[in-house]
Each structure stands twice: as structure tokens, then as C-alpha cells.
Design an enzyme around this catalytic site. Structure first.
Site, mmCIF file in Angstrom:
data_model
loop_
_atom_site.group_PDB
_atom_site.id
_atom_site.type_symbol
_atom_site.label_atom_id
_atom_site.label_comp_id
_atom_site.label_asym_id
_atom_site.label_seq_id
_atom_site.Cartn_x
_atom_site.Cartn_y
_atom_site.Cartn_z
ATOM 1 N N HIS A 490 42.539 -8.887 19.418
ATOM 2 C CA HIS A 490 42.225 -9.273 20.801
ATOM 3 C C HIS A 490 41.659 -10.691 20.850
ATOM 4 C CE1 HIS A 490 40.586 -8.447 24.950
ATOM 5 N NE2 HIS A 490 39.760 -9.417 24.563
ATOM 6 N N GLU A 491 40.623 -10.926 20.075
ATOM 7 C CA GLU A 491 39.974 -12.241 20.141
ATOM 8 C C GLU A 491 40.899 -13.344 19.647
ATOM 9 O OE1 GLU A 491 37.459 -12.693 21.860
ATOM 10 O OE2 GLU A 491 36.888 -10.603 22.091
ATOM 11 N N HIS A 494 42.992 -14.641 22.440
ATOM 12 C CA HIS A 494 42.321 -15.734 23.155
ATOM 13 C C HIS A 494 42.450 -17.036 22.369
ATOM 14 C CE1 HIS A 494 40.561 -13.440 26.372
ATOM 15 N NE2 HIS A 494 39.831 -12.686 25.580
ATOM 16 N N HIS A 497 45.659 -18.675 22.952
ATOM 17 C CA HIS A 497 45.687 -19.318 24.262
ATOM 18 C C HIS A 497 45.045 -20.704 24.184
ATOM 19 C CE1 HIS A 497 45.436 -18.196 28.844
ATOM 20 N NE2 HIS A 497 46.349 -19.117 28.591
#
Length: 697
Positions: A490-491, A494, A497
């Protein structure tokens, strides 16, 4: 994920001065003199921060003054671009200071944070309440609206972002209201830090000591070894220590046969910030909510939620509440069915006990073993932190051609931090990635991504991920639960991104997007964690190096929807609590604990489940997710729909991956988020994949 919210645009302006107190060069006052422009933590001292902040404010004030006093008519270049490029020193010192304040804080750093926050709040207000600067921005906005100013799409969104920032910061208010707004912002900057510091102090203060080995019954050997190691670190070898860190708390709730210990742990966690002591957060939260409501009304909104959502994809509180309540009906019904199943197991044990909140994890684990013949301790040996990270790097290589190379020559703020150079498939340098994965008392709980440097034209980003995964012991490496593995993916979503962005301007690059869009890349990455094709690559027994068996993979897949009623309900309860707190129109006689109970009673939340975060330790609504915790579920509609597309075409389909990269990951906030999503997917997202993924329909 949490990005530092006090945002200052970056530039390549170089200045230098010395710090008179130590007669040393302050490293923040020039670009970092390292091969990749990374912070040199060996040269950074706590004494450097405050002078750097002061010099940074001075520098940016001069830059703003130059924009305002420019005799030429405002242009995009001499106003918007110049504003976006201002504040280089502040960007450098803020990037490091706030990173360490959350991941490796000292008492001195925390005290300085409370001193710095109101200064930065005032500085931010000085910029966004500067009437002469606002007039230049507003003039450009009007020109574009009339069609006389032609901009690229990215320039349009940067101008629009700055214009809205001025308006939403009160630039259109009269002098008296602006002065009141300044004071509100100052007070909020201190109160939110106070709230978070109280939670960290509460988290660190609780210690559950076990001296009788019989009390460890049911706990896996790896958990016992970890608790023994914690005790040894505290100088009490031969005992066992459990803390409120998730990697310590959850295994005890999940496996400990001693019900009283489970109750003690659960109640300690769910009462953080609610002990009527120096770390109590009830009055702090009431003051925050009161000030936020006053701010919203100054800005012309009835509630703070309406003020926040006006700038998000959702736009209006009723859109969010309708969305959350629609899901609530599905999730609560499933949670009640799960509770009945757990009660049946308790009844079979013949103790005459009724299921309580501190029993849920323990009996859910028993039910999982009954239904799927799967014990999480059976899985963990295949999920060492190192192997999970290898799996993560494999996935991003297959999807985007990225290569992450471990390096040990870059300076880090803590020896536990690992660093990697990130290169594209063609060898192009994309940035530096920092991974900080182990728990410590100087780190707040949870997991997040941020950066030491934003991307913009000619500048590549410096990105970090922080988490608190299970600690290694003398005999075993860090072995992750599936949830922890998901968190790592998940992290890093980010991080992608922030890493892959290809914007011209820092103000719209990377994760500088609408709050309820930012979780799309991160939540999408989670889907690859337990894909059989991926598991077979990275899930290897840490001792034998045998790959995970098809039988275990099948069990993991079969139990993927297990306990989703509980998990969705606790998440929804927190999202609804957040919204209700920020939909208040009167806080004069507010008792936040009583109000939370009132809201949960209205929803019909069963007593066996609490909101994922109670009001007095809800850090998310201090750090950028106020009236925004719904974003995780809102974005899940997007990520579930997006992964359904990958599944249809192949989970490593190069065309689909490239479309996601080009239309989402590289674009940052340079276009409308729904337009970006449609450019990738070809249509708006459907809700069905979300309901299916959570077993709600």
C-alpha cells in the site's frame, strides 16, 4: 498515508549563511551537497532547524515581495510559476524536520515542533492573505476564465489550485475576519500537534508485563520470542513485554488464551487519550472542532465538512454520507452474522461467556482455523520482510519496468532505514526511495509515505515509506502478517505516485491531488500481494527457502473474504465518526466521548466492535484526513474497478499497466481526477467490484 500538510513550493535558489551559535554551516541553507541531493543527516543537528526555518521564512518573504512589486503586468511565469518556485529553504528544512518529528522524534524535536507550528501558520497566512499577491493571481484566473489567457492543462490546474488556495485561505475576507482567521490557524497548528503528541505518549506509556509463562499459552513461539526481546531491551530478561504497537498488540489479542490479558490490552488501546491526565485529548479535540467550525463559517460554510469537501471529488457531505450509509447496511449485516458464528464457538467451550470486543480477534482466529484449516502462524514463515519487499520490487518491475537497487552509501536518520536508487526500464534515474519499517518508541504508530523533495521539471523526488512491522528477534527475521504485507505494498503505491510523476510544477506533482483520489494508487497495489502468480515468486520459507505450496496459496485465497464484515464495519464506523464530528454545528457543550457513543448507537453498531479509531486517538483527522477518512473507501471504488480491469486483461498486462502509469501515476494533480481515471479505464468506476472484494454482496 500521510503527507506533511504545511507545504512550501520548492526552487533551486541557493543561499548560504552560518549559524552563529555553533559557527557551523547550516546544511539546510543550500542544496544538499550529495550525489543525488539527499539530506546528509550526519551534518544535521537539532540546533540547525530553527535558524533554517527563520531563514527560510525570510527568503520566501523576499521572493513574494519581488512577485508583488514586479512592475510588469501579471503573467503565469512572473506570478504563478514564481510562487510555485518560492521557498526552497523552507521546503528542505520542512521535509526533514517533519519526517523526523514523526519517525524518529526526540523530546527536543517535539518541543520545537510546538514552537515552529504557529510560526509556519503565520507565514502561510502572510502569503495567502497578501492582498496584492491575491490580486495578481485573481487577475490571471479571470483572464483564463474569459479566454484571453491560454494555458496548458497542467498550468490551468496549477493556477486553479493557487487561486482556490487564496480564496479558501480567506483572501476575500475583510480585515477583521482575516485577523481572526490568522489566530484560528495558529491555535489549530499547536492543538493538532498537542493531540498527536498525547497519542504518542499514551502509546509509549503502556506496558503489559508478563512474568508467569502460563499466561503466554496460545501465543505462537515467534510472538513469545518478540515479547522476550522487548523485555530484554528494557533490562528485564526472563520476562515478557507487550506494548500498544500493532505488531505487539494484535498477536496478543489474536492468540492469548488468557481472556483478562486480552481485555487489559484492548481497553488500554481503545482508551488512549481518555484518562483525564496530562495526555487526555477530550478537551483538545473539542477545541479543535470548535475552531474548525468557526473557520468554516468565516469561509461561508455551515460545517467544516462542507468546507473540506468543496475541494474534493465528493464535493458535498451528503454525497459522502449517502455513500457510507449505503455500505453500512451491507457491512453491519455481515458483521452480525460473524459475531453469531464467534458466539457459537464460545458456547461450545461451555464457559458461559458472552462475546466481547476483546474476544473478537481470538475467536475469529479459531473460526478461521476451523473454516479454512489455516493458522496465520503457518503463513508467517513465508512472509519475511525481506522476501515481501523482493515480491514488491518484482511486481513494480513487471508492471512498470522499475529497478530498485539497494545502496548503503546514502546518509540516513536512523540505522534501521534502508535506501534504494530507482531507475526506469531504460536506465533513467527516477529518484531515491527510503524504507523505514521497524517499530520504535520515537516513531508514531501507523504507516505513511512522504518525501524529502518533490518532483518538478529537472528535479527527481526523494520518497520515503514508514511503518512499524514485526521486529526481528535473535532467531528469526521480521516475519509479516498478510495485513503487514498489504501495508508494505500500500505505502509503496503512494511511493510510486510520488516517484513516477512527470509534472513540470511541484504544486501539482506526485500525490498533490484531491484527498479522496490519493488512495487509488496505494490501494490498487495491495491487490498483487496474494495473487498466486506473485506469491510463487516471493513467498519462501525463511529457513528452508521452499516456495509456498499450492495448498497454502489456495487456503489464503479461500479465506480472503473472511472477517470482512468486522473489518469493513470498524472502518466505516471511523469514517462516519469523522464525518459526524465535522458536521457539528454547535460544539459549546460537546462531550466528545458521549457524542461518539451517541453516533455509534444511532448507527446500531454492535458492542463487540468499536470504530477503528476512537475520537481521542484519531490521528488521521489531525494530519490531513479531517472530514476525509471516508477517502479510503471512496478510493476503493476506484481501485477495485481498476484491478478488475487488470484481472480481465492479465495482472501484468503491459498495455493496462502503461495506461495506469501514463494517465494516473505520472499526472499527479495536473488534471481532473475523474477525467484521469476515465482516460485510464474508459469509463467511470462501478461499485460492484468493491462490494464483491469485501464480500458485501
Amino acid at each position: 498515508m500521510k503527507k506533511i500538510l504545511i507545504a512550501f513550493a520548492m526552487s533551486c535558489v541557493v543561499s548560504a549563511c552560518t549559524q552563529s551559535a555553533t559557527d557551523e554551516v547550516n546544511p539546510f541553507l543550500t542544496e544538499f551537497q550529495t550525489p543525488y541531493g539527499t539530506p546528509d543527516f550526519s551534518k544535521i543537528k537539532e540546533a540547525h532547524y530553527e535558524p533554517a526555518f527563520l531563514k527560510g521564512v525570510e527568503q520566501q518573504n523576499k521572493e513574494i515581495k519581488a512577485i508583488v512589486e514586479n512592475p510588469e503586468s501579471p503573467t503565469f511565469e512572473n506570478t504563478i510559476e514564481a510562487l510555485d518556485n518560492s521557498g526552497a529553504i523552507l521546503a528542505r528544512v520542512s521535509g526533514v524536520f517533519f519526517a523526523l518529528s514523526e519517525a524518529d522524534a526526540s523530546d527536543e524535536l517535539m518541543a520545537l515542533q510546538e514552537k515552529i507550528a504557529p510560526m509556519l501558520s503565520e507565514h502561510n497566512d502572510n502569503i495567502y492573505l497578501n492582498q496584492d499577491l491575491y490580486k495578481r493571481v485573481a487577475e490571471l484566473h479571470a483572464q483564463e476564465q474569459s479566454g484571453s489567457l491560454k494555458l496548458t492543462t497542467e498550468q490551468h490546474y496549477l493556477l486553479d489550485k493557487y487561486y482556490k488556495s487564496f480564496v479558501r485561505s480567506g483572501a476575500g475576507l475583510d480585515a477583521a475576519k482575516q485577523e481572526r482567521l490568522r489566530q484560528i490557524n495558529k491555535d489549530l497548528s499547536v492543538l493538532t500537534i498537542t493531540f498527536e503528541n498525547h497519542v504518542l505518549a499514551e502509546n509509549n506509556a503502556f506496558e503489559l508485563w508478563i512474568e508467569d509463562e502460563a499466561d503466554l499459552k496460545g501465543l505462537p513461539a515467534s510472538v513469545v520470542a518478540g515479547a522476550a526481546a522487548e523485555a530484554k531491551e528494557k533490562g528485564k530478561e526472563g520476562k515478557w513485554l507487550f506494548t500498544l504497537q500493532e505488531s505487539s498488540r494484535l498477536p496478543l489479542l489474536q492468540y492469548a488464551q488468557n481472556r483478562e490479558l486480552r481485555k487489559q490490552m484492548y481497553e488500554a488501546y481503545t482508551s488512549m487519550g481518555n484518562h483525564n491526565d496530562a495526555n487526555d485529548n477530550k478537551e483538545v479535540l473539542k477545541q479543535i472542532l470548535t475552531l474548525r467550525l468557526e473557520k468554516a463559517r468565516l469561509m461561508g460554510f455551515d460545517t467544516y465538512a462542507a468546507y473540506v469537501l468543496d475541494d474534493n471529488m465528493a464535493k458535498k457531505p451528503e454525497n459522502v454520507m449517502n455513500f457510507l450509509h449505503d455500505l453500512w447496511g451491507y457491512s453491519l449485516q455481515n458483521a452480525k452474522k460473524e459475531a453469531a458464528e464467534l458466539q457459537k464457538i464460545m458456547d461450545r467451550e461451555g464457559k458461559g461467556e458472552k462475546l466481547a470486543a476483546w474476544d473478537w480477534w481470538y475467536y475469529a482466529e479459531k473460526l478461521r482455523q476451523e473454516k479454512y484449516n489455516l493458522n496465520e502462524d503457518e503463513i508467517k514463515p513465508y512472509f519475511s520482510q525481506e522476501d515481501v519487499q523482493k515480491g514488491l520490487f518484482y511486481v513494480v518491475d513487471q508492471l512498470y519496468g522499475l529497478k530498485l537497487t539497494s545502496v548503503d552509501t546514502l546518509s540516513v536518520y536512523n540505522p534501521e532505514v534502508k535506501t534504494y536508487l530507482v531507475n526506469d526500464a531504460d536506465g533513467t534515474f527516477l529518484g531515491v526511495f527510503y524504507a523505514d519499517y521497524l517499530p520504535r518508541s520515537t516513531k508514531r504508530s501507523g504507516a505513511w509515505m512522504s518525501n524529502f523533495r518533490e518532483q518538478k521539471a529537472g528535479v527527481r523526488p526523494l520518497i520515503y515509506n514508514v511503518a512499524s512491522f514485526t521486529k526481528p528477534t535473535a532467531d528469526t527475521p521480521s516475519l509479516l502478517s498478510i495485513d503487514e504485507a498489504r501495508t508494505m505494498f500500500h505505502e509503496f503505491g503512494h511511493a510510486l505516485h510520488g516517484m513516477l510523476t512527470q509534472c513540470t510544477y511541484a504544486g501539482v506533482s506526485g500525490t498533490s491531488v484531491a484527498q479522496d483520489f490519493v488512495e487509488l494508487p496505494s490501494q490498487l497495489m495491495e491487490h498483487w500481494v496474494i495473487e498466486p502468480e506473485v506469491l510463487k515468486v516471493y513467498a519462501k520459507h525463511y529457513q528452508t527457502r521452499e516456495p509456498i505450496s499450492d495448498e497454502l496459496i489456495a487456503k489464503i485465497e479461500n479465506q480472503n473474504l473472511f472477517n470482512q464484515g468486522f473489518m469493513t464495519t470498524e472502518l466505516l464506523a471511523a469514517a462516519l465518526l469523522d464525518m459526524e464530528l465535522h458536521l457539528l454545528t454547535d460544539t459549546q457543550n460537546l462531550d466528545v466521548v458521549a457524542y461518539e457513543k451517541h453516533i455509534m448507537d444511532q448507527l446500531g453498531l454492535i458492542p463487540e466492535i468499536a470504530p477503528r479509531y476512537r475520537a481521542t486517538y484519531f490521528n488521521h483527522i489531525m494530519g490531513g484526513y479531517e472530514a476525509g477518512y471516508y477517502s479510503y473507501l471512496w478510493a476503493e471504488r476506484l481501485d477495485a474497478d481498476a484491478f478488475a480491469y487488470f484481472k480481465e486483461e492479465g495482472i501484468f498486462n503491459p498495455e493496462v499497466a502503461n495506461a495506469f502509469r501514463k494517465n494516473i501515476l505520472e499526472r499527479g494533480g495536473s488534471d481532473d481526477p475523474m477525467k484521469l481515471y476515465i482516460s485510464f479505464r474508459g469509463c467511470e468506476p462501478k461499485l460492484e467490484p468493491l462490494l464483491k472484494n469485501r464480500g458485501l454482496k
